[in-house]
Design a protein around this motif. Sequence first.
Motif, short mmCIF file in Angstrom:
data_model
loop_
_atom_site.label_atom_id
_atom_site.label_comp_id
_atom_site.label_asym_id
_atom_site.label_seq_id
_atom_site.Cartn_x
_atom_site.Cartn_y
_atom_site.Cartn_z
N SER A 34 0.83 -1.21 0.00
CA SER A 34 0.00 0.00 0.00
C SER A 34 0.86 1.26 0.00
O SER A 34 0.53 2.25 -0.66
N VAL A 37 2.72 1.73 -3.70
CA VAL A 37 1.91 2.19 -4.84
C VAL A 37 1.55 3.67 -4.70
O VAL A 37 1.34 4.36 -5.70
N ILE A 43 -0.56 5.43 -7.81
CA ILE A 43 -1.99 5.70 -7.59
C ILE A 43 -2.16 6.80 -6.56
O ILE A 43 -1.23 7.16 -5.84
N TYR A 45 -5.40 7.44 -3.65
CA TYR A 45 -6.68 6.92 -3.18
C TYR A 45 -7.80 7.91 -3.49
O TYR A 45 -7.61 9.13 -3.42
N CYS A 51 -11.95 2.34 -5.61
CA CYS A 51 -11.65 3.11 -6.82
C CYS A 51 -10.37 3.90 -6.59
O CYS A 51 -10.18 4.48 -5.51
N TYR A 52 -9.51 3.92 -7.58
CA TYR A 52 -8.20 4.55 -7.43
C TYR A 52 -7.90 5.45 -8.63
O TYR A 52 -8.30 5.15 -9.75
N LEU A 54 -5.33 6.48 -11.21
CA LEU A 54 -4.08 5.99 -11.80
C LEU A 54 -3.29 7.19 -12.28
O LEU A 54 -3.70 7.91 -13.18
N SER A 58 1.93 5.22 -13.50
CA SER A 58 1.38 3.89 -13.79
C SER A 58 0.78 3.83 -15.19
O SER A 58 0.93 2.82 -15.89
N PRO A 160 -5.38 -2.08 -4.53
CA PRO A 160 -4.98 -1.37 -5.75
C PRO A 160 -4.39 -2.30 -6.81
O PRO A 160 -3.54 -3.14 -6.49
N PHE A 161 -4.85 -2.17 -8.03
CA PHE A 161 -4.43 -2.93 -9.20
C PHE A 161 -4.90 -4.40 -9.16
O PHE A 161 -5.27 -4.95 -10.18
N SER A 164 -9.75 -4.09 -7.90
CA SER A 164 -10.35 -2.76 -7.79
C SER A 164 -11.74 -2.77 -8.40
O SER A 164 -12.05 -3.61 -9.26
N GLY A 279 0.16 -4.27 -10.74
CA GLY A 279 0.24 -4.73 -9.36
C GLY A 279 1.14 -5.93 -9.19
O GLY A 279 1.92 -6.02 -8.22
#
Length: 497
Positions: A34, A37, A43, A45, A51-52, A54, A58, A160-161, A164, A279
């Motif tokens: 966490s 990323v 990413i 948050y 939902c993230y 990007l 990335s 994440p990834f 999601s 990820g």
Amino acid sequence: MAGSEAEKPSTQQQEETGLGLTHRKAENFGEWYSEVVVNAELIEYYDISGCYILRPWSISTWEILQTFFDSQIKKMKVKNCYFPLFVNRGVLDHVEGFSPEVAWVTKSGKTVLENPIAIRPTSETVMYPYFSKWIRGHRDLPMKLNQWCSVVRWESNPMPFIRSCEFLWQEGHSAFATKEEADAEVLEILELYRCIYEEYLAVPVIKGKKSELEKFAGALYTTSVEAFIPNTGRGIQGATSHCLGQNFAKMFEINFENDKGEKAMVWQNSWAYSTRTIGVMVMVHGDDKGLVLPPKVASVQVIVIPVPYKGADTQGINDACSATVVTLCEAGIRAELDSRDDYLPGWKHSHWEMKGVPLRIEIGLKDLANKQVRAVRRDNGEKIDIANEDLVEELKKLLDDIQQNLFDVAKQKRDECVQVIHSWDEFVQALNQRKMILAPWCDEEEVEEDVKARTEGEMGAAKTLCSPFDQPELPEGTICFASGRPATKWTYWGRSY
């Protein structure tokens, strides 16, 4: 090797730069992941769970993979298209496996919709009514379509990834006159997925066939590339290529007149990979300094950092750095200059290490005098002095070596986690040791269900990952590890994401 003790950021480094990770990969993998990323700027948050955002760092990797894959499928005469993201309830009922994850639109403004509309979790049922409309005769075949889009699958335990609620992917859908053509495409696409993982992301994968229990709902059979995360002892499905057979052709009446004037049903495939690829890359290569990017998917392959000294020829150093970036870019190497003068070189080093840039070039007073640069590898920390006249050639070699080394190290770690077993007791022991288990199996669905039930616990149940195409020899008389019945194949088992 990546992740070694020597590479861990010191407490002093964290205090000086504010960039050090607070969790170790080997000690708290989930929190480490966490942190990476976010701190590596992959990413951000979002205010809706699962939902993230990007970020460019990335998306640039995604675009490199997209460029490769899109060019390859176009060689296969696949055409890109786009279908709406909304799905009628009646059509979606054909794929019940996604029901728990489907998001529904129930209102338009203040008006309650008479018929709720789903947001696509996958597009078989969106596209195939139109395949039925567009395919009439054998001259309409093969039909090969692909779309780059996002899908929504409402995850209860997002990551994440990896899991999601909304993610980017490509989904290919094709129709053929014969099963032989469909079978051939399944494997051709699967090989492209292997290339994405092994040749671009430097992640070793196993190509194989999913069990009947694990195959895509409605498919005749499913093939996949499977990766493994040594730190968690979990397999992860990297991408899938399905032969749908004629199941959807029956549902949607996708018929054609063959070259003999006879009515026949098409044979169909669907295939997809997603931003999960990113990820997996983070999990496999990342270390206690942050992200580690394979050169092929790094938007910045080389970062150039000036190292000024008090009273030194600062302008000369900066000019040399700028010229180096120009030389590298002209040679096709993705290079950038970090010319920010409000950050010390040490902070810049940590910043670009966190972001995983494969090579760092430093130019100081000594380098300027010696007409050289100092290159520092992200994968193993090695420092190399390179003469300016050899720079392009040597850096290309270094980038190739980093790409290969990342794959070799990842494969060695993965292979050390693979354990061959023959009995239930060996299976349980290997599972508790977080191994990827290769076992002789009778290929019975009820046996797999029983294994899942018997291994259910806090860590999750074990299941089949895939039966590898590259099958070891199965001596006559070999029995299934779980049922004692005659074994028919070798299959990988384990816990998975």
